[in-house]
Write a protein that holds these residues in place. Structure first.
Motif, PDB file in Angstrom:
ATOM      1  N   GLN A  42      71.878  31.841  33.881  1.00  0.00           N
ATOM      2  CA  GLN A  42      71.445  33.144  34.093  1.00  0.00           C
ATOM      3  C   GLN A  42      72.001  33.531  35.446  1.00  0.00           C
ATOM      4  O   GLN A  42      72.334  34.649  35.698  1.00  0.00           O
ATOM      5  CB  GLN A  42      69.892  33.046  34.141  1.00  0.00           C
ATOM      6  N   PHE A  43      71.964  32.629  36.557  1.00  0.00           N
ATOM      7  CA  PHE A  43      72.370  33.313  37.993  1.00  0.00           C
ATOM      8  C   PHE A  43      73.967  33.660  37.958  1.00  0.00           C
ATOM      9  O   PHE A  43      74.431  34.548  38.396  1.00  0.00           O
ATOM     10  CB  PHE A  43      72.221  32.180  38.854  1.00  0.00           C
ATOM     11  N   ASN A  44      74.685  32.436  37.587  1.00  0.00           N
ATOM     12  CA  ASN A  44      76.200  32.579  37.463  1.00  0.00           C
ATOM     13  C   ASN A  44      76.698  34.006  36.482  1.00  0.00           C
ATOM     14  O   ASN A  44      77.659  34.426  37.135  1.00  0.00           O
ATOM     15  CB  ASN A  44      76.840  31.428  37.115  1.00  0.00           C
ATOM     16  N   ASP A  46      74.713  36.586  35.834  1.00  0.00           N
ATOM     17  CA  ASP A  46      74.084  37.746  35.975  1.00  0.00           C
ATOM     18  C   ASP A  46      73.370  38.104  34.768  1.00  0.00           C
ATOM     19  O   ASP A  46      73.434  39.372  34.422  1.00  0.00           O
ATOM     20  CB  ASP A  46      75.109  38.693  36.606  1.00  0.00           C
TER      21      ASP A  46
END
Length: 463
Positions: A42-44, A46
Motif C-alpha cells: 500500500q505505501f510504496n 500509494d
C-alpha cells in the motif's frame, strides 16, 4: 509467495499505482493472505485499500463471526472495512437457483455496489492456482465450448473497473506457508469439507489424482487458461469483424436478419462464435435454459433449403428460415395455425395457435405418462423434433398394435371433427417418423432404462 505474486502482478500489469483497490475478504486463508500482501504494498504504490466482507447468513452464528473477525483484522491493520448481509435462502426461492449460485450472485452484487460507492477501479479476489485447476476440470466435465473452458480470468471488466486475481500464480500450500511466516490468523469454513458441493467434490476426489500424475499441474493449467484466453480474444475480434459484414444488427436489439448461405460461408470456428455473439447481442443476459442442443438446432435450421421453418428459443425468441433468409425476433405473434413447420428444441417449447404449448425437457428417469405427456429414450429418435400438420398417407406405429395405422383412421376412431384434423399438432423426428399425435396416440418406443429420456408435455390453460 511474495516474489511469485509480484512477478504475476508485473507480468499482467494488474494494479496501477495511485489507485483504489477493493479486496473481497471472507476471513479464510486466501483472502487474508491477499489483504495482508496488498497492505504491505500500500505505501510504496500509494494504494487506497478497502476490504469488503459479506455475511451470507448460511451458517448461523459462524457467518456473523466471520464478518466480525474480518472487521477486527481490518481495524488492527488500519484498513477500512465495509460489511454487508445478504439473504441467500430467500434469493434461492425467488430465482430457483442453487445455494452456490445464489451466494455468488448476491456477493457480486454487493461488490458492484461498493465499487460504485467508493469510486474504486479494482476489485481484488483471492482465487489461487488450485481454484483454477478445480474450475478447469469441472468445466471440462460439463462444458462443450472452448470459450467456457478458458477458466478463471486473471482480469475482467466489472462495474466500470476490473476484477483482478493476483494469487492465480500460487498454490494453496504457498498461501498457507505465507500465513505461517507472518503468523496470520484466519477462519475455516466447515462446509469446505462437504463433498456434496460440486467444487468440494472435485477438490477432494479428482484434483489429487491429477496432481499425482503432474506435480506441476498448477503451472500447466494456468498457462493453458491464459493461452486459451488470448486465443479466444483474437477469435472473438475476428468473428465480430466478419459477422458485421454478414449480419444486419437492428438498433432496437429485438431482431437480426441475415442470409443463411453467407453465414455458413464463414469458417466453422467463427460460425459457432457468431451464433453466441448474436445471442449475447439479443438477450443481454443469456437465459439459464439455453444449452448446446439449441446450437445444434440453430445450425440444422440454417441448412434447410425447402420452404420455411422455424424454432423457438427461451424468452419468446423465434428464429425463422424463409427460403434461406434467417430472421431472429422477440415477441413473435402466434400464427393462425399451430406451429406445424416448427422445430421443437430439446429443451424448449412451442406455442400453438389455441394458446396451448408443447414443452420438451430431458429427464434421466422415465416418469409416469398421461394423456398430456409422452416420454421416450433420447437414443430412439433422430433430432431435431418437428411439429407439423398431417400429410396425405401419414402412418404411425401405435403402442399395443402390431404394424402401423393411418392417421386418418386414428382421427376417425377418436371422433375428431374433420375441420380440426388439418390443424392437429403432430410430432415427428428428423427422419419423418411420427412419434405423437398430440393427446391421441403415441408411437411404440422401447424404454431401455439406460441413458436420458425426452419428455414432451402439452400445457393447457387449466394445467
Amino acid at each position: 509467495m511474495e516474489q511469485e505474486v509480484f512477478a504475476f502482478l508485473n507480468r499482467h500489469q494488474l494494479i496501477p499505482k495511485h489507485t483504489t483497490v477493493l479486496v473481497g475478504v471472507s476471513g479464510g486463508p486466501d483472502s487474508i493472505a491477499l489483504l495482508h500482501f496488498l497492505k504491505n504494498l500500500q505505501f510504496n504504490w500509494d494504494l487506497t485499500i478497502i476490504a469488503v466482507t459479506v455475511d451470507h447468513q448460511l451458517r448461523n452464528a459462524a457467518s456473523a463471526e466471520d464478518c466480525r473477525f474480518v472487521e477486527e483484522i481490518c481495524q488492527s491493520w488500519g484498513i477500512p472495512c465495509v460489511a454487508r448481509k445478504v439473504n441467500v435462502r430467500q434469493y434461492q426461492k425467488e430465482k430457483g437457483v442453487s445455494e452456490e449460485v445464489a451466494a455468488r450472485e448476491l456477493r457480486y452484487s454487493v461488490y458492484k455496489e461498493i465499487m460504485r460507492e467508493k469510486n474504486a477501479h479494482i476489485l481484488a479476489l483471492g482465487h489461487h492456482a488450485d481454484d483454477q485447476i478445480e474450475t478447469m476440470v469441472m468445466r471440462l466435465a460439463r462444458i462443450a465450448t472452448s470459450n467456457a473452458l478458458k477458466g478463471i480470468p486473471v482480469r475482467r471488466k466489472f462495474a466500470g473497473g476490473e476484477i483482478i486475481r493476483p494469487l492465480l500464480g500460487v498454490t494453496k500450500n504457498n498461501i498457507l506457508d505465507y500465513l505461517g511466516k507472518y503468523r496470520l490468523h484466519y477462519r475455516t469454513d466447515k462446509t469446505n469439507e462437504d463433498d456434496t458441493y460440486t467444487r468440494n467434490y472435485y477438490r477432494m476426489n479428482v484434483v489429487p489424482l491429477l496432481k499425482k500424475k503432474n506435480p506441476n499441474l498448477q503451472e500447466t493449467i494456468q498457462t493453458l487458461s491464459e493461452t486459451l484466453s488470448q486465443d479466444e480474444q483474437y477469435m472473438q475480434a475476428e468473428t465480430k469483424e466478419r459477422l458485421e459484414k454478414v449480419v444486419e444488427f437492428r438498433e432496437n436489439k429485438q431482431e437480426i436478419c441475415f442470409a443463411a448461405d453467407a453465414f455458413l460461408e464463414l469458417p466453422q470456428a467463427l460460425q459457432r462464435r457468431g451464433f453466441h455473439l448474436i445471442l449475447n447481442y439479443l438477450y443481454g443476459t443469456l437465459p439459464k435454459d439455453l444449452s448446446y442442443i439449441h446450437e445444434v438446432n440453430f445450425f440444422d435450421l440454417l441448412r434447410r433449403r425447402n420452404g420455411s421453418s422455424s424454432l423457438d428459443f427461451p424468452s419468446r425468441l423465434r428464429i425463422t428460415n424463409e427460403y434461406g433468409q434467417i430472421h431472429l425476433q422477440f415477441g413473435h405473434q402466434v400464427s393462425a395455425k399451430p406451429a406445424h413447420s416448427s422445430l421443437l428444441t430439446v429443451p424448449g417449447e412451442v406455442l400453438l395457435s389455441d394458446g396451448t404449448r408443447i414443452e420438451s425437457t430431458m429427464v434421466k428417469e422415465a416418469p409416469a405418462e398421461n394423456e398430456a405427456t409422452f416420454v421416450f429414450p433420447l437414443d430412439s429418435v433422430s433430432l431435431p423434433l418437428h411439429i407439423r400438420a398431417r400429410k396425405a398417407g401419414d402412418r404411425m406405429s401405435v403402442r399395443g398394435l402390431n404394424g402401423s395405422k393411418k392417421l386418418k383412421d386414428i382421427f376417425i376412431d377418436a371422433k375428431i371433427p374433420k375441420n380440426l384434423r388439418d390443424n392437429w399438432p403432430i410430432i415427428a423426428d428428423d427422419k419423418g417418423v411420427i412419434l405423437w399425435v398430440v393427446g391421441l396416440k403415441k408411437s411404440e418406443t422401447v424404454q431401455n432404462g439406460k441413458g436420458m429420456n425426452i419428455k414432451l408435455k402439452l400445457h393447457r390453460d387449466d394445467n
